[in-house]
Design an enzyme around this catalytic site. Structure first.
Site, PDB file in Angstrom:
ATOM      1  N   ASP A 162       0.833  -1.194   0.000  1.00 46.31           N
ATOM      2  CA  ASP A 162       0.000   0.000   0.000  1.00 46.31           C
ATOM      3  C   ASP A 162       0.875   1.254   0.000  1.00 46.31           C
ATOM      4  OD1 ASP A 162      -2.765   1.137   0.406  1.00 46.31           O
ATOM      5  OD2 ASP A 162      -1.806   1.937   2.203  1.00 46.31           O
ATOM      6  N   GLU A 201       1.642  -0.055  -4.893  1.00 45.80           N
ATOM      7  CA  GLU A 201       0.680   0.969  -5.315  1.00 45.80           C
ATOM      8  C   GLU A 201       1.402   2.310  -5.370  1.00 45.80           C
ATOM      9  OE1 GLU A 201      -3.425   3.086  -3.700  1.00 45.80           O
ATOM     10  OE2 GLU A 201      -1.897   2.367  -2.303  1.00 45.80           O
TER      11      GLU A 201
END
Length: 544
Positions: A210, A278
């Site tokens: 993330d 990401e």
């Protein structure tokens, strides 16, 4: 505990290259215990669906212990399962079942920040001299008491929150309850690498990382410059959020990240594990992705936001995207996706008909790179239309009504049609199942060879049948009107053309003897050296 579940899969260090990864949002996939919230046992019970789709791996969004203020992306214990999702034993059973089905397992690691209830932060905020005093980003106020710089939070307002215990501000790029870790501090890095080791030893095959470009902040805490209005982009934050008014030069994307990613890769390598990062950056996403994935010593793949934009993907955008990526690093490896848990579902975002959705799915499986599919994408689910009182997402509540948040993409999967909750739960679901989703259920589409689900299965089978689509080169990328075309070359030479528009278009294909393939995907036959593609038409050919 070292698990042997991985042994049923081939020990291939390059399994990730060109892989199809299916994203599971665990709260919304399948409830097994009747509390209205999806769980790990529910995922295990539905893995056959993903295997039948033809995916290579699953990515499970966070299921760790958490106060759930950001629904699991605020972690209070990296090495345990939140009771709402089950237990570590449930996770072990999930891994075993997935591996038995030939599915690798990737889990979501949130390494840039924790929950403010994490024991690390509880200790860090106690005073300025405790053993974890430097584990988070702390800074003194300016002389007038205001925050140390102008950095903004993705969730709105200042990225700094005052703490009266230390009489300092702490950094939070997201919610105030999500303090940022200080990765400039070596013990923090080692603790996070230990988290990765813990899950690798339990049998996971990799991680989705993330906000990978948020790991480090500028050590000097310099102000971000302003961004002219014409350069602002709302793919990271809604246009009503002042976050878009800055060029985030110092609050993320720092060069120290590269060495940490090398350390992370060294932890992955003995397990043949892979990571997909990401990259949350509206201006330089492709370039950062190339930087993080090139050279073979950092993460294997990243997904930028170019295909998650509000604007529908067009032929010229395909050409521009791959040109930028190639210029940044020829060996960069993207992981393309149209939808995920943070964006409006692409069926709604781009206003797609069933025909257009099928064409975009076929395009996706033909692109160079790996692929992420978001749960329900294979059903053609549109964004669920929720009212303010139905929202759970703090982001949506903050910016309502101009921005309705992320819950519209997070509503439960629909497994059957003749059930008010789509077979997701026997209780009241944590987010409602909307009536327009029910006719699109897995059970309904299983019986229809013309359905979007059937098309996705054929498209993934086509990608698997032609390994050049997984690892071959991609060149001769062109756009003529609404048509994009390119060649995939390796053991085979394929020509792929897609009409991404509502009007017919004629294209010529390269010289040579070409045989039409992919007719079950709607590939149009050609005569002579050209083909007239119908609206949303596709032509796939193999050089004889």
């Amino acid at each position: 505990m070292e698990r042997e579940g991985r042994s049923v899969l081939a020990a291939d260090p390059d399994w990730w290259r060109g892989a199809v990864i299916y994203q599971i949002y665990p709260r919304s996939f399948q409830d097994s215990n009747g509390d209205g919230i999806g769980d790990l046992a529910g995922i295990t019970g539905r893995l056959d669906h993903i295997a039948s789709l033809g995916a290579d791996a699953i990515w499970i969004s966070p299921f760790f212990k958490s106060p759930m203020k950001d629904f699991g992306y605020d972690v209070s214990d990296y090495c345990d399962v939140d009771p709402m999702f089950g237990s570590l034993a449930d996770f072990d059973q999930l891994v075993t079942r997935a591996h038995d089905l030939g599915l690798r397992v990737m889990i979501d690691l949130v390494l840039s920040h924790t929950a403010d209830t994490h024991p690390w932060f509880t200790e860090s905020r106690r005073d300025r001299t405790n053993p974890k005093a430097d584990w988070y980003v702390w800074a003194d106020p300016k002389p007038d008491g205001t925050p140390p710089n102008n950095w903004l939070s993705v969730f709105g307002g200042s990225a700094w929150a005052w703490d009266s215990r230390r009489e300092q501000y702490f950094l939070h790029n997201f919610l105030t309850s999500q303090p940022d870790l200080n990765l400039h501090h070596a013990p923090v890095q080692e603790a996070l690498l230990d988290v990765a080791r813990f899950w690798l030893k339990r049998g996971v095959d990799g991680f989705r990382l993330d906000t990978i470009n948020f790991y480090f902040a500028d050590k000097y805490l310099r102000d971000n410059p302003s961004l002219p209005k014409e350069l602002r982009n709302d793919s990271i934050a809604p246009s009503v959020n002042p976050y878009n008014h800055q060029l985030h030069l110092f609050s993320k994307n720092q060069p120290e990240n590269l060495e940490f990613l090398r350390k992370f890769r060294a932890v992955l390598n003995p397990y043949n594990a892979a990571a997909v990062g990401e990259v949350g950056d509206a201006q330089r996403g492709l370039e950062i992705m190339a930087e993080y994935t090139s050279g073979g010593d950092k993460v294997q793949m990243c997904y930028p936001f170019e295909m998650l934009q509000p604007t529908r993907l067009t032929a010229p955008m395909v050409v521009e995207t791959f040109a930028r990526m190639r210029a940044a690093a020829p060996d960069a490896w993207p992981c393309w996706s149209y939808s995920n848990h943070d964006t409006v579902r692409h069926i709604t975002r781009w206003g797609l008909t069933d025909a257009a959705a099928k064409t975009y799915a076929t395009l996706l499986v033909c692109l160079r790179g790996s692929i992420c599919l978001y749960q329900g994408e294979e059903l053609g689910l549109p964004e669920a239309d929720l009212t303010l009182d139905e929202l759970q997402d703090p982001y949506g509540i903050q910016f309502w009504p101009e921005f309705k948040g992320r819950d519209g993409a997070r509503t439960p999967m629909v497994w059957v049609t003749d059930n008010g909750n789509g077979g997701f739960t026997s209780a009241r679901p944590w987010l409602p199942v909307k009536a327009p989703h029910l006719p699109l259920s897995v059970a309904a589409q299983d019986r229809d060879n013309t359905s979007i689900l059937a098309h996705y299965r054929r498209a993934l089978a086509f990608r698997r049948a032609h390994p050049v689509l997984r690892n071959g080169t991609m060149d001769s990328i062109d756009a003529v009107g609404g048509v994009t075309s390119f060649r995939r070359r390796g053991d085979e030479d394929l020509f792929c053309a897609f009409n991404l528009g509502d009007t017919p278009a004629e294209i010529r294909f390269p010289e040579g003897n070409w045989q039409t393939i992919g007719t079950d995907l709607g590939s149009q036959s050609a005569t002579g050296g050209s083909v007239t593609l119908a609206p949303w038409g596709v032509h796939l050919a193999k050089r004889a």
